[in-house]
Design a protein around this motif. Sequence first.
Motif, PDB file in Angstrom:
ATOM      1  N   PHE A  22       0.851  -1.170   0.000  1.00  8.35           N
ATOM      2  CA  PHE A  22       0.000   0.000   0.000  1.00  8.35           C
ATOM      3  C   PHE A  22       0.896   1.231   0.000  1.00  8.35           C
ATOM      4  N   ARG A  23       0.345   2.395  -0.318  1.00  9.19           N
ATOM      5  CA  ARG A  23       1.127   3.622  -0.256  1.00  9.19           C
ATOM      6  C   ARG A  23       0.246   4.775   0.175  1.00  9.19           C
ATOM      7  N   GLN A  24       0.918   5.757   0.772  1.00 11.62           N
ATOM      8  CA  GLN A  24       0.217   6.955   1.216  1.00 11.62           C
ATOM      9  C   GLN A  24       1.034   8.177   0.853  1.00 11.62           C
ATOM     10  N   ALA A  25       0.475   8.987  -0.019  1.00  9.98           N
ATOM     11  CA  ALA A  25       1.109  10.241  -0.414  1.00  9.98           C
ATOM     12  C   ALA A  25       0.671  11.340   0.550  1.00  9.98           C
ATOM     13  N   PRO A  26       1.449  12.411   0.648  1.00 11.02           N
ATOM     14  CA  PRO A  26       1.099  13.504   1.568  1.00 11.02           C
ATOM     15  C   PRO A  26      -0.307  14.027   1.288  1.00 11.02           C
ATOM     16  N   ALA A  71      -4.553  -0.141 -11.037  1.00  3.47           N
ATOM     17  CA  ALA A  71      -4.438   0.238 -12.443  1.00  3.47           C
ATOM     18  C   ALA A  71      -3.272   1.197 -12.677  1.00  3.47           C
ATOM     19  N   SER A  72      -2.996   2.028 -11.689  1.00  2.00           N
ATOM     20  CA  SER A  72      -1.956   3.049 -11.842  1.00  2.00           C
ATOM     21  C   SER A  72      -0.544   2.474 -11.898  1.00  2.00           C
ATOM     22  N   VAL A  73      -0.358   1.233 -11.447  1.00  3.06           N
ATOM     23  CA  VAL A  73       0.985   0.655 -11.417  1.00  3.06           C
ATOM     24  C   VAL A  73       1.115  -0.586 -12.286  1.00  3.06           C
ATOM     25  N   LYS A  74       0.019  -1.071 -12.809  1.00  2.00           N
ATOM     26  CA  LYS A  74       0.054  -2.306 -13.594  1.00  2.00           C
ATOM     27  C   LYS A  74       0.969  -2.151 -14.794  1.00  2.00           C
ATOM     28  N   GLY A  75       1.826  -3.134 -14.990  1.00  2.00           N
ATOM     29  CA  GLY A  75       2.783  -3.083 -16.083  1.00  2.00           C
ATOM     30  C   GLY A  75       4.102  -2.432 -15.715  1.00  2.00           C
ATOM     31  N   ARG A  76       4.142  -1.751 -14.571  1.00  2.00           N
ATOM     32  CA  ARG A  76       5.385  -1.106 -14.120  1.00  2.00           C
ATOM     33  C   ARG A  76       5.931  -1.734 -12.849  1.00  2.00           C
ATOM     34  N   SER A  98      10.104   2.194 -14.175  1.00  2.00           N
ATOM     35  CA  SER A  98       9.480   3.345 -14.856  1.00  2.00           C
ATOM     36  C   SER A  98       8.756   4.243 -13.865  1.00  2.00           C
ATOM     37  N   LEU A  99       9.434   4.572 -12.799  1.00  5.12           N
ATOM     38  CA  LEU A  99       8.817   5.358 -11.738  1.00  5.12           C
ATOM     39  C   LEU A  99       8.442   6.749 -12.215  1.00  5.12           C
ATOM     40  N   LYS A 100       7.349   7.254 -11.665  1.00  9.36           N
ATOM     41  CA  LYS A 100       6.816   8.567 -12.004  1.00  9.36           C
ATOM     42  C   LYS A 100       6.754   9.421 -10.736  1.00  9.36           C
ATOM     43  N   PRO A 101       6.766  10.736 -10.873  1.00 13.66           N
ATOM     44  CA  PRO A 101       6.646  11.592  -9.677  1.00 13.66           C
ATOM     45  C   PRO A 101       5.405  11.276  -8.855  1.00 13.66           C
ATOM     46  N   GLU A 102       4.332  10.863  -9.492  1.00 17.51           N
ATOM     47  CA  GLU A 102       3.103  10.544  -8.754  1.00 17.51           C
ATOM     48  C   GLU A 102       3.198   9.252  -7.952  1.00 17.51           C
ATOM     49  N   ASP A 103       4.295   8.516  -8.094  1.00 17.02           N
ATOM     50  CA  ASP A 103       4.523   7.336  -7.254  1.00 17.02           C
ATOM     51  C   ASP A 103       5.137   7.721  -5.904  1.00 17.02           C
ATOM     52  N   THR A 104       5.477   8.980  -5.744  1.00 18.15           N
ATOM     53  CA  THR A 104       6.051   9.444  -4.488  1.00 18.15           C
ATOM     54  C   THR A 104       5.071   9.224  -3.341  1.00 18.15           C
ATOM     55  N   GLY A 137       6.862   1.846   7.363  1.00 17.10           N
ATOM     56  CA  GLY A 137       6.868   2.208   5.952  1.00 17.10           C
ATOM     57  C   GLY A 137       8.254   2.596   5.464  1.00 17.10           C
ATOM     58  N   THR A 138       8.370   2.779   4.159  1.00 19.05           N
ATOM     59  CA  THR A 138       9.618   3.231   3.548  1.00 19.05           C
ATOM     60  C   THR A 138       9.280   4.311   2.535  1.00 19.05           C
ATOM     61  N   GLN A 139      10.018   5.410   2.592  1.00 18.99           N
ATOM     62  CA  GLN A 139       9.724   6.578   1.750  1.00 18.99           C
ATOM     63  C   GLN A 139      10.295   6.382   0.351  1.00 18.99           C
ATOM     64  N   VAL A 140       9.450   6.614  -0.640  1.00 16.47           N
ATOM     65  CA  VAL A 140       9.874   6.625  -2.031  1.00 16.47           C
ATOM     66  C   VAL A 140       9.613   8.026  -2.580  1.00 16.47           C
TER      67      VAL A 140
END
Length: 120
Positions: free
Chosen positions: A37-41, A62-67, A85-91, A113-116
């Motif tokens: 799971f992930r949690q953005a600010p 859906a936002s991460v499928k294939g990556r 293929s990381l994107k800024p929105e994966d932060t 957790g671990t910060q990306v």
Amino acid sequence: QVQLVESGGGLVQAGGSLRLSCAASRRTFSGYAMGWFRQAPGKEREFVASISWSGSNTRYAASVKGRFTISRDNGKNTVYLQMNSLKPEDTAVYYCNAVNGLSGPAVGSWGQGTQVTVSS
């Protein structure tokens, strides 16, 4: 007591890759599907990926499928998340947890957790 320890996060440029690891206590891990799971600010925690106990079935947002690719090593009580293929929105802060089935909710206590952070 349930223990989950996430690691592998960091700062990476857009288009780069990271591999996250989650070490779980045997009690948490054994017999359970596991999820990331992930949690953005300023946002709710969201589902990223899950994997069955056997590892033969997976599910992705859906936002991460294939990556992103989730995998697990039951001998090491560890689940992984390969992120390409990381994107800024994966932060976000990324968490793992046992889940009640591939589509089910998290069932254990959360780790730190671990910060990306993905820079553009």
